[in-house]
Design an enzyme around this catalytic site. Structure first.
Site, mmCIF file in Angstrom:
data_model
loop_
_atom_site.group_PDB
_atom_site.id
_atom_site.type_symbol
_atom_site.label_atom_id
_atom_site.label_comp_id
_atom_site.label_asym_id
_atom_site.label_seq_id
_atom_site.Cartn_x
_atom_site.Cartn_y
_atom_site.Cartn_z
ATOM 1 N N CYS A 307 -124.802 98.975 -5.366
ATOM 2 C CA CYS A 307 -125.266 99.894 -6.406
ATOM 3 C C CYS A 307 -126.274 100.865 -5.834
ATOM 4 C CB CYS A 307 -125.911 99.124 -7.556
ATOM 5 S SG CYS A 307 -124.731 98.330 -8.642
ATOM 6 N N GLU A 341 -118.607 99.527 -3.671
ATOM 7 C CA GLU A 341 -118.052 98.433 -4.459
ATOM 8 C C GLU A 341 -117.278 98.973 -5.657
ATOM 9 O OE1 GLU A 341 -119.947 94.759 -6.968
ATOM 10 O OE2 GLU A 341 -120.558 94.989 -4.872
#
Length: 441
Positions: A307, A341
């Protein structure tokens, strides 16, 4: 999903939270709202009809005056009684159906247009209408928040998530010299349930309920930068690598802070498995956090970023692009290809697609002769699948005789580069001093 966030916004923000009305002062000037409303209702039939609607039920759709001074459609998400108010005196927590959930807020009754309560429309129709009504400026203001959605959640999980996080628990935070309006719910410990504002130490990220507590803490706190190793310094910018296992409290506090600015994924408390790369602006007072990204120590899927978050006061300065570029420089040092991701939202893909476009097209412009997808991947550390999808989206690749052929017309490349926008701040690789985690003792 890792314990971090993905975002960016305009400047500093201050709270628009209005404290509950209280009764005090001269009793002659402080008649109960209920009595006042009843007197008005008796003299005005339309007022009487409106008062009969109160209190508004959760789920009610109505027009609400926003900070731009205009009325916007909202849905009542929650309500709470005003302290010392009458039986119909409530504040309402509303979701602006045109906007991202980060703009949800508590509103007073006088902000709501009760004449519009009856004008409810079918939800599917409303979604189409409100999306058409949004101006280009409104879309930019909302879309500049790089926030992923909920693609990984099924319908039941999404409903559960939205129910649990529907009301922002913290309205504002103080971090360093900034007061920042929060965007989303964050699961702080129960003892902070009664707090509207939290005060963070900008160096160790401990958070407190009162300004006085922060001031006492700052006199004792020895940190002037994030814990961990400084792995990059160029001018006033520094990057620190923080091991979630070695600095568990800092990493968990970072997660609490980050969750205030993201509305997706699960907040992981097992920070041991992650490394956090904290970007700072440095001056004679210390190193002030601008943003960060996290990555798994060992990713079987070759993820080089879990993130990413740029704090609101530092938005639109190129830091988000810098963090993305930095994650790929680490991948190059590791001798691996990397990818963010998944899943990526449309906005997440847009940010990465911009980075991939700039990097790949710069190479194609300068390169003489043919070049393969594999060679591009080796040069950039960008995963082959991401290269292929980017070039396909730009219509720069064709499939001929069993293989992909890149079509690199200089004028077409220039047009796409212009559309991709500026690349943000450059990473000076000569200033990066870093050993991959697997090689550390």
């Amino acid at each position: 999903m890792g314990p971090s966030a993905n975002t960016v916004t305009n400047g500093t923000a201050s709270s628009n939270h209005n404290p509950p009305a209280t009764n005090g002062g001269d009793a002659s000037l402080n008649q109960s709202p209920l009595a006042t409303n009843q007197a008005i209702a008796e003299s005005d039939p339309s007022k009487k009809r409106k008062m009969g609607m109160l209190p508004l039920e959760v789920g009610t759709r109505v027009l609400c005056r926003w900070r731009d001074g205009k009325l916007h459609p909202v849905k009542v998400i929650e309500r709470r009684r005003i302290h010392n108010g009458g039986p119909n005196d409530y504040e309402y927590y509303v979701h602006y159906t045109e906007f991202n959930r980060r703009l949800d807020e508590w509103t007073q009754l006088d902000q709501l247009d009760l004449d519009s309560v009856e004008c409810a429309v079918d939800e599917k129709v409303e979604d189409k209408v409100t999306s058409l009504k949004m101006t280009r400026h409104q879309k930019r203001k909302i879309d500049e928040t790089h926030v992923e959605g909920h693609e990984e959640l099924d319908a039941a999980s999404l409903r559960e998530h939205e129910e649990f996080t529907k009301v922002k628990n913290i309205a504002t935070i103080e971090l360093g010299k900034y007061e920042i309006e929060t965007w989303y719910f964050s699961p702080f410990p129960p003892e902070y349930n009664d707090c509207v504002k939290l005060f963070f130490c900008e160096f160790c990220l401990n958070f407190m309920k009162r300004k006085e507590q922060l001031q006492r803490h700052m006199r004792k706190c020895d940190l002037k930068h994030p814990p961990g190793d400084e792995i990059y310094r160029s001018g006033t910018l520094s990057m620190f690598e923080v091991d979630g296992k070695k600095n568990k409290v800092y990493a968990q506090n970072l997660c609490y802070l980050a969750k205030l600015f993201l509305d997706h994924k699960t907040l992981y408390y097992d920070v041991d498995l992650f490394l956090f790369y904290v970007l700072c602006e440095c001056d004679d007072r210390g190193c002030h956090m601008v943003g960060y990204f996290s990555k798994e120590k060992h990713s079987e899927e070759a993820y080089n970023l879990a993130c990413i978050l740029t704090l609101p006061p530092y938005q639109r300065k190129g830091y988000g692009k810098f963090l993305i570029a930095f994650s790929y420089e680490l991948s190059k040092k590791e001798g691996k290809v990397g990818t963010p991701e998944r899943p990526l939202s449309d906005l997440g893909l847009l940010s990465y697609r911009g980075y991939w476009t700039r990097v790949l097209l710069d190479i194609l412009k300068k390169h003489k002769g043919n070049i393969s997808i594999k060679e591009l991947s080796d040069m950039t550390a960008i995963k082959a699948e991401d290269i292929l999808s980017t070039l396909q989206s730009l219509e720069l690749i064709q499939y001929r005789k069993g293989q992909h052929v890149i079509c690199a017309d200089p004028k077409v490349l220039d047009r796409h580069l212009k559309a991709a926008g500026r690349g943000g701040l450059d990473v000076d690789v000569s200033k990066l001093i870093w050993t991959p985690y697997k090689d550390q003792s």
